[in-house]
Design an enzyme around this catalytic site. Sequence first.
Site, PDB file in Angstrom:
ATOM      1  N   ASP A   1      -5.327  22.046   9.240  1.00 41.96           N
ATOM      2  CA  ASP A   1      -5.701  21.003   8.278  1.00 41.96           C
ATOM      3  C   ASP A   1      -6.487  21.540   7.094  1.00 41.96           C
ATOM      4  O   ASP A   1      -6.786  22.725   7.018  1.00 41.96           O
ATOM      5  CB  ASP A   1      -6.492  19.905   9.010  1.00 41.96           C
ATOM      6  CG  ASP A   1      -5.996  18.533   8.614  1.00 41.96           C
ATOM      7  OD1 ASP A   1      -5.876  18.277   7.411  1.00 41.96           O
ATOM      8  OD2 ASP A   1      -5.726  17.723   9.524  1.00 41.96           O
TER       9      ASP A   1
ATOM     10  N   ASN B   1       0.844  -1.196   0.000  1.00 43.04           N
ATOM     11  CA  ASN B   1       0.000   0.000   0.000  1.00 43.04           C
ATOM     12  C   ASN B   1       0.877   1.242   0.000  1.00 43.04           C
ATOM     13  O   ASN B   1       1.947   1.268   0.612  1.00 43.04           O
ATOM     14  CB  ASN B   1      -0.919   0.047   1.222  1.00 43.04           C
ATOM     15  CG  ASN B   1      -1.940   1.162   1.062  1.00 43.04           C
ATOM     16  OD1 ASN B   1      -2.820   1.074   0.203  1.00 43.04           O
ATOM     17  ND2 ASN B   1      -1.791   2.231   1.833  1.00 43.04           N
TER      18      ASN B   1
ATOM     19  N   TYR C   1       0.254  10.168   4.245  1.00 43.14           N
ATOM     20  CA  TYR C   1      -0.185  10.438   5.619  1.00 43.14           C
ATOM     21  C   TYR C   1       0.856  11.364   6.243  1.00 43.14           C
ATOM     22  O   TYR C   1       2.039  11.028   6.270  1.00 43.14           O
ATOM     23  CB  TYR C   1      -0.250   9.144   6.438  1.00 43.14           C
ATOM     24  CG  TYR C   1      -0.879   7.942   5.743  1.00 43.14           C
ATOM     25  CD1 TYR C   1      -2.199   7.959   5.297  1.00 43.14           C
ATOM     26  CD2 TYR C   1      -0.137   6.772   5.554  1.00 43.14           C
ATOM     27  CE1 TYR C   1      -2.765   6.843   4.681  1.00 43.14           C
ATOM     28  CE2 TYR C   1      -0.696   5.651   4.947  1.00 43.14           C
ATOM     29  CZ  TYR C   1      -2.011   5.695   4.506  1.00 43.14           C
ATOM     30  OH  TYR C   1      -2.556   4.588   3.898  1.00 43.14           O
ATOM     31  N   ARG C   2       0.399  12.484   6.772  1.00 46.70           N
ATOM     32  CA  ARG C   2       1.349  13.466   7.319  1.00 46.70           C
ATOM     33  C   ARG C   2       2.166  12.871   8.464  1.00 46.70           C
ATOM     34  O   ARG C   2       1.703  11.985   9.187  1.00 46.70           O
ATOM     35  CB  ARG C   2       0.604  14.698   7.791  1.00 46.70           C
ATOM     36  CG  ARG C   2      -0.158  14.438   9.076  1.00 46.70           C
ATOM     37  CD  ARG C   2      -0.827  15.708   9.569  1.00 46.70           C
ATOM     38  NE  ARG C   2      -1.399  15.516  10.876  1.00 46.70           N
ATOM     39  CZ  ARG C   2      -2.672  15.766  11.174  1.00 46.70           C
ATOM     40  NH1 ARG C   2      -3.511  16.204  10.251  1.00 46.70           N
ATOM     41  NH2 ARG C   2      -3.122  15.585  12.399  1.00 46.70           N
TER      42      ARG C   2
ATOM     43  N   TRP D   1      -1.842   7.926   9.913  1.00 50.01           N
ATOM     44  CA  TRP D   1      -2.797   7.248   9.045  1.00 50.01           C
ATOM     45  C   TRP D   1      -4.109   7.187   9.797  1.00 50.01           C
ATOM     46  O   TRP D   1      -4.192   6.715  10.919  1.00 50.01           O
ATOM     47  CB  TRP D   1      -2.307   5.881   8.587  1.00 50.01           C
ATOM     48  CG  TRP D   1      -1.649   4.984   9.585  1.00 50.01           C
ATOM     49  CD1 TRP D   1      -2.078   4.692  10.842  1.00 50.01           C
ATOM     50  CD2 TRP D   1      -0.436   4.241   9.385  1.00 50.01           C
ATOM     51  NE1 TRP D   1      -1.225   3.813  11.441  1.00 50.01           N
ATOM     52  CE2 TRP D   1      -0.211   3.511  10.566  1.00 50.01           C
ATOM     53  CE3 TRP D   1       0.465   4.103   8.320  1.00 50.01           C
ATOM     54  CZ2 TRP D   1       0.897   2.672  10.711  1.00 50.01           C
ATOM     55  CZ3 TRP D   1       1.556   3.264   8.466  1.00 50.01           C
ATOM     56  CH2 TRP D   1       1.754   2.564   9.650  1.00 50.01           C
TER      57      TRP D   1
ATOM     58  N   GLU E   1      -1.164   1.089  -5.584  1.00 50.53           N
ATOM     59  CA  GLU E   1      -1.160   2.459  -6.102  1.00 50.53           C
ATOM     60  C   GLU E   1      -0.076   2.640  -7.170  1.00 50.53           C
ATOM     61  O   GLU E   1      -0.236   3.453  -8.087  1.00 50.53           O
ATOM     62  CB  GLU E   1      -0.914   3.458  -4.961  1.00 50.53           C
ATOM     63  CG  GLU E   1      -2.143   3.760  -4.099  1.00 50.53           C
ATOM     64  CD  GLU E   1      -2.409   2.760  -2.985  1.00 50.53           C
ATOM     65  OE1 GLU E   1      -1.657   1.767  -2.881  1.00 50.53           O
ATOM     66  OE2 GLU E   1      -3.358   2.964  -2.211  1.00 50.53           O
TER      67      GLU E   1
END
Length: 486
Positions: free
Chosen positions: A283, A168, A172-173, A186, A234
């Site tokens: 955000d 995967n 994700y920050r 995540w 991906e």
Amino acid sequence: MGYKDLRDFIHRLEKEGELKRIKIEVDPVLEVTEITDRVTRAGGPALLFERPKGSRVPLLINMLGSERRMNLALEVEQVGEVAERIRSFMDFQSPQGLFDKLRMLPKLAELGSFFPKTVSSGLCKEVIRKDHFSLLELPILQCWPKDGGRYITWPLVITKSPETGKRNVGVYRMQVFDERTTAMHWQTQKHGAEHFRRGRARDPQGRIEVAVAIGADPITCLAGVLPIPPDLDEMMFAGFLRREPVPMVPCETLDLEVPANAEIVLEGYVDLSELRTEGPFGDHTGFYSLEGDYPVFRVTCMTHRRDPIYLTTIVGPPPQEDFFMGHAIERIFLPVMKMQYPEIVDMAMPAEGIFHNLMIVAIRKSYPGHARKIMNAIWSLGQAMFTKVLVVVDHDVNVQNPREVVWKALCAIDPERDVQMVFGPVDTLDHAARMQDFGSKMGIDATRKWPSEGFHRPWPDEIVMDPETRARVDALWRELGLPAGK
Ligand SMILES: Cc1cc2nc3c(=O)[nH]c(=O)nc-3n(C[C@H](O)[C@H](O)[C@H](O)COP(=O)(O)O)c2cc1C
Ligand SMILES: [Mn+2]
């Protein structure tokens, strides 16, 4: 042929007048955000900060922050061409006879040619550092004043399912805690989090390997954001989009592969028994997401190009760069949605709706309750499950025009009858939900109501001038001496 790497795309942007080099020193703490925010809002170029304060590594931002740059990245005139390509593949889905099957072969071969290709070395290995390295060498942003620290905002986080072994890649920050430690944000429904849980179920005291690639060709970078099903790679999808496989190279210290053309790679692990407070973070809702407990990423090896470029992005009050990513993804996946639900004519997620807050869907309504059926479909479709307010309109409403939607949708509803509330998973970033990750969603059936749905009053016609009068007035228009009308 796809872009070779990040700098190949940078050169293209520069040639197209879509990149500005910033030669004065600028602080990655807040200043880069303030500049980028103004530039993105003004429809300005990608920015290459050549002298970020406190680092020798240049910083690229706003790379995909306009429709034009997104098209350049996808190598199309407009994103619809990608949707068209996907449709042409899907048309070959279920071959009926031998002839159909034969016709399918070249397509299948073409698809096969997009699979990631393992290579033995890559530019991301020019420098390999197992000791004496620090994340603090990188110009990592503190984006907004009340952020809990510095955040890596565009990492491609690579893990393998402890069960299926499938890869995967997710963006994700990562909040930097110290030279070799970050958080791993995540969110609970994301695939990285699922790998974490599967790993923990097997061995609560164990760890999972995690590799992080930062900066690569633009499509590989975008691929980390794609909302595709679990266990679908991906990197395969990236290969399809760039029409060329993504070259993947084995990590130095992990049983994982990373894009060989990455600028920077972090190798390490997440301890399955360790959580730490992460946040707050300014955000993409335009608000700070709150502190929360998240896993911890420990970096054990860093590899990079000899002269790496650090790719990053900011989120904040919409629209920001992520709007252009989300919008392209929406257009690319529309044919897939339509294949499963052919009644869908079009859909829109306006920037201010921040993807999960508002989706407007136009359908060709065929039977009583059809709008409710589509609501349920969308609430069970991958990340569209997060949609907080879902407005379903008839096929003749142009969902790309918010004014038309507000006008026609509000005219079409009897609120008590037409609003549907449901409970379910909600976006982690929804700060109004009664609990994190769980809450309610609202569907608005703004289609015309039918007698078969219990509505027995006549439905009025929309006002439209007749063509004869329009033609007569067109002919008179010059003589009238009035400004041009619509
Ligand atoms: C700039 C940017 C930052 C993101 N940050 C996060 C994040 O911190 N946590 C998260 O769960 N998703 C984040 N996302 C969204 C995920 O990348 C997206 O949902 C992706 O589809 C997740 O991949 P997955 O389905 O393989 O888990 C971010 C997206 C963008 C564009
Ligand atoms: Mn995934």
